[in-house]
Design a protein around this motif. Structure first.
Motif, short mmCIF file in Angstrom:
data_model
loop_
_atom_site.label_atom_id
_atom_site.label_comp_id
_atom_site.label_asym_id
_atom_site.label_seq_id
_atom_site.Cartn_x
_atom_site.Cartn_y
_atom_site.Cartn_z
N ALA A 169 50.63 35.61 38.14
CA ALA A 169 49.43 34.82 37.86
C ALA A 169 49.38 33.64 38.82
N ILE A 170 48.28 33.53 39.56
CA ILE A 170 48.09 32.43 40.51
C ILE A 170 46.92 31.60 40.00
N GLU A 171 47.20 30.32 39.74
CA GLU A 171 46.19 29.40 39.20
C GLU A 171 45.48 28.70 40.35
N LEU A 172 44.16 28.69 40.30
CA LEU A 172 43.33 28.06 41.33
C LEU A 172 42.42 27.03 40.68
N ILE A 215 39.91 36.01 37.16
CA ILE A 215 39.44 35.48 35.89
C ILE A 215 38.89 34.08 36.10
N ARG A 216 37.70 33.82 35.57
CA ARG A 216 37.12 32.48 35.59
C ARG A 216 37.45 31.82 34.26
N LEU A 217 38.27 30.78 34.29
CA LEU A 217 38.69 30.09 33.09
C LEU A 217 37.70 29.00 32.67
N SER A 218 37.11 28.33 33.65
CA SER A 218 36.08 27.31 33.41
C SER A 218 35.28 27.17 34.71
N ASP A 219 34.41 26.19 34.77
CA ASP A 219 33.59 26.02 35.97
C ASP A 219 34.42 25.79 37.22
N ASN A 220 35.57 25.14 37.08
CA ASN A 220 36.39 24.79 38.24
C ASN A 220 37.79 25.40 38.23
N ASP A 221 38.12 26.23 37.25
CA ASP A 221 39.45 26.81 37.15
C ASP A 221 39.38 28.33 37.17
N TYR A 222 40.26 28.94 37.96
CA TYR A 222 40.30 30.38 38.12
C TYR A 222 41.75 30.85 38.07
N ARG A 223 41.92 32.15 37.82
CA ARG A 223 43.25 32.75 37.86
C ARG A 223 43.14 34.13 38.49
#
Length: 154
Positions: A122-125, A42-50
């Motif tokens: 859930a792994i936050e990147l 999942i792309r949460l924003s330009d720089n955040d993924y899950r």
């Protein structure tokens, strides 16, 4: 296994893209791998993924998450419990087999954390670009040209 596309001409005319071409050439081998456990990216924003992995039946202490350079490795090893062997299962549909799932990470992707809830891991990147690599505006006339500076010193 060879890929359908030959990257040799590109390898000869580029510098520093070896890892990219290796990933593209090995993508066919990766497609034949087992798809367990299933996951969502999942792309949460330009720089955040899950990354969310379905790990029903696993406890948090049975899952290991390792972040290495450009690789995220998630492994699950089910611990044998004495009571489970004595149960008389008629049908066992919940997978409890061990797994290993690798994710290739782009440069500057860091693992922020991980959480497990309702059978989903859930792994936050986050993409953290170093300050030196961010674009910066160069104003014209802020600094004397090197030739004029040498003349002024003489």
């Amino acid at each position: 296994m060879r890929s359908a596309f030959d990257f040799a001409p590109f390898r000869r005319s580029t510098v520093g893209f070896d890892r990219l071409f290796d990933m593209l050439e090995n993508s066919n081998a990766a497609q034949g791998q087992e798809n367990y456990p299933p996951f969502d990216l999942i792309r949460l924003s330009d720089n955040d993924y899950r990354i969310e992995l379905a790990v029903a039946g696993f406890k948090p202490d049975e899952i290991d998450i390792t972040a290495q350079q450009n690789v995220l490795l998630v492994t699950g090893r089910k611990k044998e419990e004495g009571g489970e062997k004595d149960n008389n299962y008629i049908y066992r549909g919940i997978a409890t087999r061990s797994f290993e799932r690798r994710f290739a990470l782009a440069d500057h992707i860091q693992v922020k954390g991980a959480d497990m809830k309702d059978g989903l891991l859930a792994i936050e990147l986050v993409r953290e670009i170093p300050e030196a690599m961010k674009p910066r505006k160069i104003n014209i006339g802020d600094q004397q040209p090197a030739i004029e500076a040498e003349k002024a010193d003489a």
